[in-house]
Design an enzyme around this catalytic site. Structure first.
Site, PDB file in Angstrom:
ATOM      1  CE  LYS A   3      50.364 -27.513  57.329  1.00 46.93           C
ATOM      2  NZ  LYS A   3      51.891 -26.430  56.739  1.00 46.93           N
TER       3      LYS A   3
ATOM      4  CD  GLU B 298      50.775 -25.110  52.706  1.00 47.43           C
ATOM      5  OE1 GLU B 298      51.019 -26.170  54.791  1.00 47.43           O
ATOM      6  OE2 GLU B 298      51.781 -23.912  54.013  1.00 47.43           O
TER       7      GLU B 298
END
Length: 124
Positions: free
Chosen positions: A98, A21
């Site tokens: 997200k 990420e």
């Protein structure tokens, strides 16, 4: 209390607890509700007498694209505190989405929301 709503501010950030990420990044989407009194702005018809939503959007983007954080909870609080500190508003609601979170089951979105108010202003 009057409100300005800014929805869907989107940028690529590098927040998350996993190495990939932080390496690859992903889109984050932020919604903001600014609570303030429009009386002065309504009377003057001058952008200087309100929270300039273009500047608010820029500040949100700076936080999304800025230094990586592990948690979107931390990102939401930092955005809320920054807006409350830097704009003439009484309170703010921030939601951080997200949509590509690394979740192993099908999902539509994951989001966290925070409310922050000035002391003596609106209460959560």
């Amino acid at each position: 209390m009057d409100r300005i709503t800014l929805s869907g501010v989107t940028a690529v950030g590098y927040h998350g607890v996993f190495d990939f990420e932080r390496r690859d990044g992903q889109p984050f989407v932020v919604d903001a509700v600014l609570h303030l009194d429009f009386a002065k702005a309504a009377e003057s018809d001058d952008v200087r007498d309100t929270a300039h939503y273009g500047e608010v959007a820029d500040r949100i983007k700076e936080w999304i694209t800025g230094e990586p954080l592990n948690l979107i909870e931390a990102l939401a609080v930092r955005i809320a505190d920054s807006l409350l500190n830097d704009f003439d508003i009484q309170a703010v609601d921030i939601t951080v989405h997200k949509p590509q979170a690394p979740i192993e089951v099908p999902f539509g979105d994951v989001a966290v929301s925070v409310h922050r108010a000035r002391i003596g202003g609106l209460q959560p």
